[in-house]
Scaffold this active site. Structure first.
Site, PDB file in Angstrom:
ATOM      1  N   HIS A  82       0.838  -1.199   0.000  1.00 18.32           N
ATOM      2  CA  HIS A  82       0.000   0.000   0.000  1.00 18.32           C
ATOM      3  C   HIS A  82       0.871   1.247   0.000  1.00 18.32           C
ATOM      4  O   HIS A  82       1.807   1.364   0.784  1.00 18.32           O
ATOM      5  CB  HIS A  82      -0.890   0.003   1.253  1.00 18.32           C
ATOM      6  CG  HIS A  82      -1.750   1.226   1.353  1.00 18.32           C
ATOM      7  ND1 HIS A  82      -2.968   1.317   0.737  1.00 18.32           N
ATOM      8  CD2 HIS A  82      -1.545   2.404   1.978  1.00 18.32           C
ATOM      9  CE1 HIS A  82      -3.492   2.514   0.981  1.00 18.32           C
ATOM     10  NE2 HIS A  82      -2.650   3.194   1.732  1.00 18.32           N
ATOM     11  N   ARG A 168     -13.855  14.362   8.533  1.00 19.07           N
ATOM     12  CA  ARG A 168     -12.510  14.937   8.746  1.00 19.07           C
ATOM     13  C   ARG A 168     -12.189  15.961   7.675  1.00 19.07           C
ATOM     14  O   ARG A 168     -11.590  17.003   7.942  1.00 19.07           O
ATOM     15  CB  ARG A 168     -11.459  13.815   8.720  1.00 19.07           C
ATOM     16  CG  ARG A 168     -11.467  12.937   9.959  1.00 19.07           C
ATOM     17  CD  ARG A 168     -10.631  11.682   9.746  1.00 19.07           C
ATOM     18  NE  ARG A 168      -9.258  11.970   9.386  1.00 19.07           N
ATOM     19  CZ  ARG A 168      -8.476  11.110   8.734  1.00 19.07           C
ATOM     20  NH1 ARG A 168      -8.928   9.931   8.369  1.00 19.07           N
ATOM     21  NH2 ARG A 168      -7.227  11.441   8.463  1.00 19.07           N
ATOM     22  N   LYS A 187      -8.389  -0.455   6.576  1.00 23.39           N
ATOM     23  CA  LYS A 187      -8.622  -1.028   5.249  1.00 23.39           C
ATOM     24  C   LYS A 187      -7.619  -2.150   4.951  1.00 23.39           C
ATOM     25  O   LYS A 187      -7.948  -3.116   4.283  1.00 23.39           O
ATOM     26  CB  LYS A 187      -8.565   0.084   4.192  1.00 23.39           C
ATOM     27  CG  LYS A 187      -9.788   1.023   4.334  1.00 23.39           C
ATOM     28  CD  LYS A 187      -9.700   2.271   3.499  1.00 23.39           C
ATOM     29  CE  LYS A 187      -8.709   3.264   4.005  1.00 23.39           C
ATOM     30  NZ  LYS A 187      -8.832   4.634   3.559  1.00 23.39           N
TER      31      LYS A 187
HETATM   32  N1  URA Z   1      -5.320   7.773   3.151  1.00 27.55           N
HETATM   33  C1  URA Z   1      -6.336   7.171   3.823  1.00 27.55           C
HETATM   34  O1  URA Z   1      -6.811   6.103   3.434  1.00 27.55           O
HETATM   35  N2  URA Z   1      -6.785   7.785   4.935  1.00 27.55           N
HETATM   36  C2  URA Z   1      -6.301   8.938   5.405  1.00 27.55           C
HETATM   37  O2  URA Z   1      -6.761   9.422   6.421  1.00 27.55           O
HETATM   38  C3  URA Z   1      -5.264   9.561   4.683  1.00 27.55           C
HETATM   39  C4  URA Z   1      -4.781   8.935   3.562  1.00 27.55           C
END
Ligand code: URA
Length: 434
Positions: A82, A168, A187
């Site tokens: 990732h 956010r 995730k």
């Molecule tokens: N990428 C994400 O998946 N979440 C975040 O808060 C910032 C970058």
């Protein structure tokens, strides 16, 4: 239990219990706790951080807000790489077939680009007919044939992250290390893999602008991964210049294919080989990273990684002939060549600026939901440390709509910062944390 008391406790920098975090997150997901209370809580976290226990519980609850996927049907060592997001980052397109050719599998959720950063989904969607898997069944079918299982995010996976991220975004609480760490890791933990390798980008074109911040984020993500019982490694990589030469979508696919034919930029090679090496090490095939180079070189030289990418494209609905015929990719109507106005050594390439220059000609999204022009993009021909002469070609812009082309050209020119002194070529991999 009341949300206001939990907010107050966090505001006063006291540690929350697991039950309190559960009350808050479950209440928010079900709609019993309103946005304004969650916003206040997020701001308290922004200022007061989260303890190790809080962060792990918070992330696990996020993960469990939706489906989790385990790929028992795929009989390979599974890697989930990732990237935290960068400019010109085509690593997944290159790494996935390499890992597969090395006998591993790459299964992951891939994202779309936003702002100056690109996304793997957009790059592959440059290919006519290409469709990302949307179900586990589809992903497993393609992954069993090709070793590559890429799936787009759906509302079923970590729905709480989507809800929290939107909040956010409008409450100035995105740049909080624990909130970013829990968002990314929830995730990652929703998909089972044998190893998670995080490519944390550092520099002007990244979320994390300096090494110190990036290390803090890396440490928090490792803490969560280990706390959840998962194997996790981090590569901190340079984003103080775009990765490689292509910035866009279709042009990045071409750069990725060329890499697999042996024509690769040094910085892309360093990142790809390091990550593939870390995966091989975890799998137990090598004991030192340097042993990986020969193995990776082999799957590039014998064409097997390229063949796997072609098969993956074919299985996903695209034309696999594309790897030998770039005319199958959409082509922009116009090309603008950019020539240096001065001579000197390239000291810096303002990476966010280059990303934005590509975005405003259609290669990226200013906001979620914007359409992408897959044929638009920028190729840069010079990198940090290289010497250039006045009037030497430094870049090309590919575009269909000339609305922002002059602004884009000025941004590219301004992004190249020159100096008279000789400059060392920067390392692409700044640090590895295992
Ligand atoms: N990428 C994400 O998946 N979440 C975040 O808060 C910032 C970058």
């Amino acid at each position: 239990m009341r949300a206001v008391d939990i907010i107050q406790k966090k505001r006063d920098n006291n540690e929350l219990s697991e039950t309190e975090i559960e009350f808050l997150l479950n209440g928010y997901l079900s709609g019993n706790i309103p946005d304004y209370q969650m916003a206040a809580f997020l701001m308290a976290v922004y200022f007061n951080n989260m303890t190790k226990n809080e962060l792990l519980k918070f992330t696990m609850l996020m993960r469990d807000s939706g489906d989790t996927i385990k790929f028992d049907e795929i009989n390979r060592f599974l890697v989930d790489k990732h990237s935290t997001g960068g400019v010109g980052d085509k690593v997944t397109v290159i790494l996935s077939p390499i890992l597969s050719a090395l006998g591993m599998g790459n299964v992951k959720l891939s994202g779309k680009g936003l702002g100056h950063t690109g996304g793997t989904i957009d790059k592959f969607e440059s290919i006519q007919g290409f469709k990302f898997s949307t179900t586990k069944e589809e992903l497993v079918k393609i992954a069993n044939k090709t070793g590559i299982g890429l799936m787009g995010y759906s509302n079923k996976i970590v729905p709480l992250d989507k809800k929290l991220y939107s909040l956010r975004d409008v409450t100035a609480t995105v740049p909080s290390i624990p909130l970013i760490a829990s968002s990314i890791m929830s995730k990652k933990l929703a998909i089972y893999s044998d190893i998670i390798i995080l490519d944390v980008k550092v520099g002007d074109g990244a979320f994390m602008k300096n090494l110190d911040q990036a290390k803090k984020l890396a440490e928090r993500m490792m803490e969560i991964g280990k706390g959840a019982g998962r194997k996790i490694k981090v590569v901190l990589s340079n984003m103080d210049e775009p990765l490689g030469h292509a910035i866009g979508n279709g042009n990045e696919i071409i750069e990725a294919i060329e890499f697999l034919k042996g024509n690769c930029a040094d910085d892309v090679k360093e990142v790809v080989y390091t990550i593939a090496g870390l995966a091989l090490k975890e799998k137990g095939e090598i004991s030192e990273l340097c042993e990986a180079y020969e193995k990776i070189d082999k799957v590039i030289k014998n064409g097997s990684a390229l063949q796997i990418l072609a098969e993956f494209i074919g299985e996903s609905g695209g034309n696999k002939e594309l790897v030998n015929n770039y005319d199958l990719l959409p082509k922009a109507k116009y090309k603008m060549e950019i020539f240096s106005e001065n001579a000197g050594y390239i000291k810096r390439i303002k990476t966010e600026k280059i990303g934005k220059a590509a975005m405003i000609i259609g290669a990226g999204r200013a906001k979620k939901g914007d359409e992408i022009d897959h044929s638009a993009g920028i190729n840069i021909f010079k990198k940090v440390g290289e010497k250039i002469s006045k009037n030497e070609k430094i870049a090309e812009i590919y575009y269909n709509d000339d609305k922002n082309i002059n602004e884009s050209k000025d941004m590219v020119l301004d992004a190249f910062e020159l100096t008279k002194e000789k400059i060392e070529k920067p390392r692409a991999v700044l640090e590895i944390i295992e």
